[in-house]
Enzyme design. Structure first.
Site, PDB file in Angstrom:
ATOM      1  N   SER A  22       0.834  -1.214   0.000  1.00 13.49           N
ATOM      2  CA  SER A  22       0.000   0.000   0.000  1.00 13.49           C
ATOM      3  C   SER A  22       0.862   1.254   0.000  1.00 13.49           C
ATOM      4  CB  SER A  22      -0.940  -0.008   1.206  1.00 13.49           C
ATOM      5  OG  SER A  22      -0.200  -0.148   2.406  1.00 13.49           O
ATOM      6  N   ALA A  25       3.730   2.988  -5.045  1.00 12.36           N
ATOM      7  CA  ALA A  25       3.645   2.226  -6.295  1.00 12.36           C
ATOM      8  C   ALA A  25       2.295   1.533  -6.384  1.00 12.36           C
ATOM      9  CB  ALA A  25       4.793   1.213  -6.364  1.00 12.36           C
ATOM     10  N   LYS A  47       0.455  -5.511   4.817  1.00 14.98           N
ATOM     11  CA  LYS A  47       0.906  -6.302   5.955  1.00 14.98           C
ATOM     12  C   LYS A  47       0.369  -5.811   7.298  1.00 14.98           C
ATOM     13  CE  LYS A  47       5.405  -7.758   5.597  1.00 14.98           C
ATOM     14  NZ  LYS A  47       6.825  -7.664   5.937  1.00 14.98           N
ATOM     15  N   THR A  55       6.834   4.599   1.989  1.00 15.26           N
ATOM     16  CA  THR A  55       6.269   5.813   1.406  1.00 15.26           C
ATOM     17  C   THR A  55       5.834   6.799   2.487  1.00 15.26           C
ATOM     18  OG1 THR A  55       5.505   4.631  -0.554  1.00 15.26           O
ATOM     19  CG2 THR A  55       4.360   6.687  -0.027  1.00 15.26           C
ATOM     20  N   ALA A  58       8.639   8.924   3.930  1.00 15.65           N
ATOM     21  CA  ALA A  58       9.514   9.750   3.083  1.00 15.65           C
ATOM     22  C   ALA A  58       9.416  11.204   3.530  1.00 15.65           C
ATOM     23  CB  ALA A  58       9.107   9.611   1.619  1.00 15.65           C
ATOM     24  N   GLY A  61      11.151  14.594  -0.332  1.00 14.29           N
ATOM     25  CA  GLY A  61      10.276  14.983  -1.426  1.00 14.29           C
ATOM     26  C   GLY A  61      10.466  14.129  -2.649  1.00 14.29           C
ATOM     27  N   GLU A 126      18.779  18.603  -2.964  1.00 12.72           N
ATOM     28  CA  GLU A 126      19.349  17.468  -2.228  1.00 12.72           C
ATOM     29  C   GLU A 126      20.647  17.042  -2.884  1.00 12.72           C
ATOM     30  OE1 GLU A 126      16.425  14.380  -1.630  1.00 12.72           O
ATOM     31  OE2 GLU A 126      15.469  15.535  -0.033  1.00 12.72           O
ATOM     32  N   ASP A 229      10.089  -9.046   1.309  1.00 16.30           N
ATOM     33  CA  ASP A 229       9.193 -10.178   1.006  1.00 16.30           C
ATOM     34  C   ASP A 229       8.974 -10.360  -0.498  1.00 16.30           C
ATOM     35  OD1 ASP A 229       9.010 -10.074   3.725  1.00 16.30           O
ATOM     36  OD2 ASP A 229       6.864  -9.693   3.825  1.00 16.30           O
ATOM     37  N   HIS A 250      21.706   5.384   4.155  1.00 19.08           N
ATOM     38  CA  HIS A 250      21.483   6.812   4.364  1.00 19.08           C
ATOM     39  C   HIS A 250      22.494   7.268   5.412  1.00 19.08           C
ATOM     40  CE1 HIS A 250      19.733  10.666   5.183  1.00 19.08           C
ATOM     41  NE2 HIS A 250      18.895  10.495   4.186  1.00 19.08           N
ATOM     42  N   ARG A 298      25.281   9.992  -1.468  1.00 18.10           N
ATOM     43  CA  ARG A 298      25.091   9.295  -0.199  1.00 18.10           C
ATOM     44  C   ARG A 298      26.163   8.253   0.099  1.00 18.10           C
ATOM     45  NH1 ARG A 298      18.566   8.576  -0.133  1.00 18.10           N
ATOM     46  NH2 ARG A 298      18.229  10.757   0.334  1.00 18.10           N
ATOM     47  N   HIS A 359      18.920   1.981   3.832  1.00 19.80           N
ATOM     48  CA  HIS A 359      17.857   2.911   3.466  1.00 19.80           C
ATOM     49  C   HIS A 359      17.095   2.469   2.222  1.00 19.80           C
ATOM     50  CE1 HIS A 359      15.799   6.704   3.391  1.00 19.80           C
ATOM     51  NE2 HIS A 359      16.316   7.070   2.241  1.00 19.80           N
ATOM     52  N   GLU A 383      10.015   0.106  -5.176  1.00 21.71           N
ATOM     53  CA  GLU A 383      11.339  -0.241  -4.634  1.00 21.71           C
ATOM     54  C   GLU A 383      11.668  -1.724  -4.781  1.00 21.71           C
ATOM     55  OE1 GLU A 383      12.198   1.586  -0.883  1.00 21.71           O
ATOM     56  OE2 GLU A 383      13.954   0.316  -0.537  1.00 21.71           O
TER      57      GLU A 383
HETATM   58  C1  LIG Z   1      12.609   7.372   6.177  1.00 21.79           C
HETATM   59  C2  LIG Z   1      12.567   7.354   4.682  1.00 21.79           C
HETATM   60  C3  LIG Z   1      12.646   8.540   3.967  1.00 21.79           C
HETATM   61  C4  LIG Z   1      12.589   8.540   2.576  1.00 21.79           C
HETATM   62  N1  LIG Z   1      12.602   9.725   1.902  1.00 21.79           N
HETATM   63  C5  LIG Z   1      12.426   9.716   0.558  1.00 21.79           C
HETATM   64  C6  LIG Z   1      12.293  10.931  -0.157  1.00 21.79           C
HETATM   65  O1  LIG Z   1      12.280  12.019   0.409  1.00 21.79           O
HETATM   66  N2  LIG Z   1      12.134  10.859  -1.519  1.00 21.79           N
HETATM   67  C7  LIG Z   1      12.101   9.685  -2.202  1.00 21.79           C
HETATM   68  O2  LIG Z   1      11.955   9.684  -3.425  1.00 21.79           O
HETATM   69  N3  LIG Z   1      12.230   8.516  -1.531  1.00 21.79           N
HETATM   70  C8  LIG Z   1      12.364   8.493  -0.179  1.00 21.79           C
HETATM   71  N4  LIG Z   1      12.458   7.311   0.490  1.00 21.79           N
HETATM   72  C9  LIG Z   1      12.333   6.077  -0.269  1.00 21.79           C
HETATM   73  C10 LIG Z   1      10.878   5.885  -0.660  1.00 21.79           C
HETATM   74  O3  LIG Z   1      10.051   6.237   0.416  1.00 21.79           O
HETATM   75  C11 LIG Z   1      10.589   4.463  -1.050  1.00 21.79           C
HETATM   76  O4  LIG Z   1      11.525   3.997  -1.960  1.00 21.79           O
HETATM   77  C12 LIG Z   1       9.217   4.356  -1.691  1.00 21.79           C
HETATM   78  O5  LIG Z   1       8.264   4.937  -0.853  1.00 21.79           O
HETATM   79  C13 LIG Z   1       8.873   2.907  -1.938  1.00 21.79           C
HETATM   80  O6  LIG Z   1       7.538   2.843  -2.323  1.00 21.79           O
HETATM   81  P1  LIG Z   1       6.909   1.432  -2.641  1.00 21.79           P
HETATM   82  O7  LIG Z   1       5.485   1.680  -2.979  1.00 21.79           O
HETATM   83  O8  LIG Z   1       7.740   0.702  -3.598  1.00 21.79           O
HETATM   84  O9  LIG Z   1       7.034   0.627  -1.253  1.00 21.79           O
HETATM   85  P2  LIG Z   1       6.579   0.983   0.211  1.00 21.79           P
HETATM   86  O10 LIG Z   1       6.117   2.363   0.345  1.00 21.79           O
HETATM   87  O11 LIG Z   1       7.651   0.544   1.132  1.00 21.79           O
HETATM   88  O12 LIG Z   1       5.325   0.035   0.418  1.00 21.79           O
HETATM   89  C14 LIG Z   1       5.495  -1.360   0.520  1.00 21.79           C
HETATM   90  C15 LIG Z   1       4.181  -1.934   0.991  1.00 21.79           C
HETATM   91  O13 LIG Z   1       4.181  -3.350   0.886  1.00 21.79           O
HETATM   92  C16 LIG Z   1       3.654  -3.906   2.070  1.00 21.79           C
HETATM   93  N5  LIG Z   1       4.195  -5.255   2.199  1.00 21.79           N
HETATM   94  C17 LIG Z   1       5.487  -5.640   2.234  1.00 21.79           C
HETATM   95  N6  LIG Z   1       5.564  -6.984   2.318  1.00 21.79           N
HETATM   96  C18 LIG Z   1       4.298  -7.439   2.323  1.00 21.79           C
HETATM   97  C19 LIG Z   1       3.722  -8.732   2.417  1.00 21.79           C
HETATM   98  N7  LIG Z   1       4.477  -9.847   2.515  1.00 21.79           N
HETATM   99  N8  LIG Z   1       2.375  -8.850   2.427  1.00 21.79           N
HETATM  100  C20 LIG Z   1       1.582  -7.742   2.356  1.00 21.79           C
HETATM  101  N9  LIG Z   1       2.069  -6.501   2.266  1.00 21.79           N
HETATM  102  C21 LIG Z   1       3.416  -6.354   2.247  1.00 21.79           C
HETATM  103  C22 LIG Z   1       4.099  -2.948   3.141  1.00 21.79           C
HETATM  104  O14 LIG Z   1       3.341  -3.123   4.307  1.00 21.79           O
HETATM  105  C23 LIG Z   1       3.864  -1.626   2.441  1.00 21.79           C
HETATM  106  O15 LIG Z   1       2.511  -1.279   2.510  1.00 21.79           O
HETATM  107  C24 LIG Z   1      12.509   7.300   1.885  1.00 21.79           C
HETATM  108  C25 LIG Z   1      12.452   6.111   2.597  1.00 21.79           C
HETATM  109  C26 LIG Z   1      12.464   6.130   3.978  1.00 21.79           C
HETATM  110  C27 LIG Z   1      12.382   4.830   4.729  1.00 21.79           C
END
Ligand SMILES: Cc1cc2nc3c(=O)[nH]c(=O)nc-3n(C[C@H](O)[C@H](O)[C@H](O)COP(=O)(O)OP(=O)(O)OC[C@H]3O[C@@H](n4cnc5c(N)ncnc54)[C@H](O)[C@@H]3O)c2cc1C
Length: 563
Positions: A22, A25, A47, A55, A58, A61, A126, A229, A250, A298, A359, A383
């Protein structure tokens, strides 16, 4: 000691599409797909709750070219520079070109970015970016984006939301993996965390949007859900994964006994914060990056901090932004300011202790920029995916952008598949195995968490060597075998699923790091400090035909995926 035997078999459900995750992406994918076809039956499994994701945390930005003074070409150049020779330039172009459209997509879905007094969108700077191009909502950009998109998703009648569901394994229709046959993903098993039942979900398309794997390491900026996962599930099903050795650290996680994953955003250094030694207060970045200093990429900053910590008696270094106006700091970094204040640290008066922390996973499940994988009907986005955008090192704030672009592209790419009925070629079984509940053994097996994460940080973290990685491989493989053995006949819990996955992801990272005899981007080998002249991507596939797993190097993204 308590030992009981139970069945965890749950029910079976069928959807057109199942999205696991959630984060940005997953949410972008669903919003785009429901626009294209509002009549689908979509399941979103996550999960914990909808907001438990990278997300949501983050801060800095989202990077995009939205301003006449900047160009996509310049953004591409900065990204390639950070990626250290391993970016897939086609993917870089395809994703960064959609910067403006992605900001507009967010705005159309209710995200209100910060604006200057003249009403223009504010642009942060940045590390590694030659222009101010980071669009933000204070220092809570992710929370604003997640909340806005989630409220849109909740309006969609087509979407059934399953919170507290942990996906365990993908189900394929080709369990024998015959040579020449195409493996189709037809669904998955998922644990309902609350009831302990394991349900069968079948779908025409499965989308992995499971994020990163920071919990493989001892210190991480990621929330608890980031256990790799998706990578583990896709790998076990036979999809290729790549560039797993490139874990971005990070440089500045808050070092504090009361909070274990609070990031101090890079935007602080963007606004002029210095790094100082904890003992003497000396600024040290001129020894590592005399030109960029604190705004070096970084990998360089993280390695500099790591080296300084190794040579000192302190476990941290300090960030110093005391020279900036208090009001400015409170306005620009409201959450960081307040969180630190609650811990007794005033950003405008105090030095802030920081350590580098895992990170961002630059590698992952091999995909194109539309999330296509090696397996039919399986898409991986955000990611969890490895498109080659980040190469050996992610440029700050490119990942939220990648999540949106891939989510939307994958919706387009999968639009025909989502209505193509499955030809079930085997009899899909529901979860049948019985599980032993053994409380003492489960406590013992849980001890692997701490051991594995500590070892990964010590040997496969910021500075690596052959001998250390070889030792680590033996340790990790031993732990993985024990965990795997336990997994097959004991009670399946979320903890156990995650532990099994981090042990597999750890092994993939170590094996990939051992094979790369060079230093590049986030992968620093003290015994091979130079970069090779012919950079290649590393790929691993769990081959059911040729043994446990198979590694290959591939010259620059010359890769065929399932169409
Ligand atoms: C503290 C922090 C700051 C950041 N700052 C920035 C920023 O400023 N700019 C930027 O571009 N990026 C930033 N990033 C990176 C960015 O946030 C992530 O790369 C991006 O949000 C990933 O999005 P996603 O949708 O791929 O995954 P996520 O947002 O991580 O979502 C993954 C989802 O999958 C679910 N999930 C995982 N495994 C399972 C499973 N087995 N069963 C069911 N659900 C599951 C999780 O619960 C979650 O809901 C930051 C990351 C962190 C941790």
């Amino acid at each position: 000691m308590q030992t009981d035997i139970i069945s965890q078999q749950g029910t079976r459900q069928q959807f057109d599409v199942i999205v696991i995750g959630s984060g940005i992406a997953a949410l972008s994918y669903i919003l785009e797909l429901t626009q294209l076809n509002p009549n689908l039956k979509i399941a979103l499994l996550t999960k914990i709750t909808l907001v438990d994701s990278n997300t949501y945390y983050a801060q800095g930005g989202i990077a995009a070219v939205f301003n006449a003074e900047d160009t996509v070409n310049q953004h591409v150049k900065d990204t390639l520079q950070a990626g250290d020779g391993l970016c897939n330039q086609q993917a870089v172009n395809a994703i960064l070109e959609q910067g403006r459209a992605s900001i507009e997509f967010l705005q159309n879905n209710g995200v209100l970015f910060d604006r200057s007094e003249s009403g223009e969108l504010s642009r942060g700077r940045e590390a590694g970016h030659s222009e101010r191009r980071i669009y933000h909502c204070g220092d809570q950009t992710g929370a604003f984006i997640a909340s806005a998109l989630i409220s849109q998703i909740k309006k969609q009648k087509a979407v059934t939301i399953f919170e507290q569901y942990t996906a365990i394994n993908l189900i394929t229709n080709d369990l024998q993996h015959q040579p020449g046959s195409v493996t189709e993903v037809v669904g998955l098993y998922a644990l309902a965390n609350v009831t302990g039942l394991i349900h069968t979900f079948l779908a025409n398309v499965v989308v992995l949007a499971t994020g990163g794997a920071g919990k493989v390491y001892r210190y991480t900026t990621n929330p608890d859900v980031a256990t790799g996962d998706g990578v583990a599930m896709a790998y076990r099903a036979g999809a290729r994964v790549g560039n797993m050795e490139f874990y971005q650290f990070h440089p500045t996680l808050l070092y504090h006994p009361k909070i274990n994953n609070f990031l101090i955003s890079e935007a602080l250094r963007g606004e002029g914060a210095y790094l100082r030694l904890a003992n003497t207060g000396e600024r040290f970045m001129q020894r590592y990056a005399p030109q960029a200093m604190e705004l070096a990429t970084r990998d360089i900053v993280a390695r500099a901090i790591f080296s300084e910590i190794e040579q000192s008696d302190y476990d941290f270094v300090c960030l110093d932004i005391r020279h900036k106006d208090k009001q400015f700091l409170q306005q620009r970094f409201p959450i960081i300011y307040q969180t630190l204040l609650n811990l007794g640290l005033d950003l405008s008066k105090d030095l802030i202790p920081v350590v580098p922390a895992a990170h961002y996973l630059c590698g992952g499940v091999l995909t194109d920029t539309s999330g296509r994988t090696d397996l039919a009907r399986l898409y991986a986005i955000g990611e969890v995916a490895f498109t080659g955008l980040h190469g050996a090192n992610r440029l700050a704030s490119n990942s939220l952008l990648e999540g949106i672009v891939m989510g939307r592209n994958a919706a387009q790419a999968s639009r025909e598949w989502v209505t193509k009925k499955l030809q079930l070629q085997n009899n899909i079984q529901d979860w049948k195995t019985t599980s032993v509940i053994d409380t003492r053994r489960s406590i013992q097996i849980n001890a692997h968490w701490r051991g594995l994460r500590g070892e990964m940080s010590a040997y496969a973290g910021i500075i690596r060597t052959e001998a250390g990685l070889q030792d680590l491989l033996r340790l990790v493989s031993l732990r993985r075998n024990m965990i795997e053995k336990y997994y097959w006949d004991h009670l399946i819990t979320r903890d156990l699923i995650e532990l099994r996955n981090i042990s597999l992801v750890a092994e993939l990272i170590v094996k990939s790091a051992l094979r790369r005899h060079e230093s590049r981007g986030n992968h620093f080998r003290e015994d091979y400090p130079q970069a090779e002249t012919q950079p290649e991507v590393s790929l691993a596939r769990a081959s059911h035909l040729i043994g446990d797993n198979h590694y290959e190097y591939e010259q620059f993204y010359n890769i065929n995926l399932h169409t």
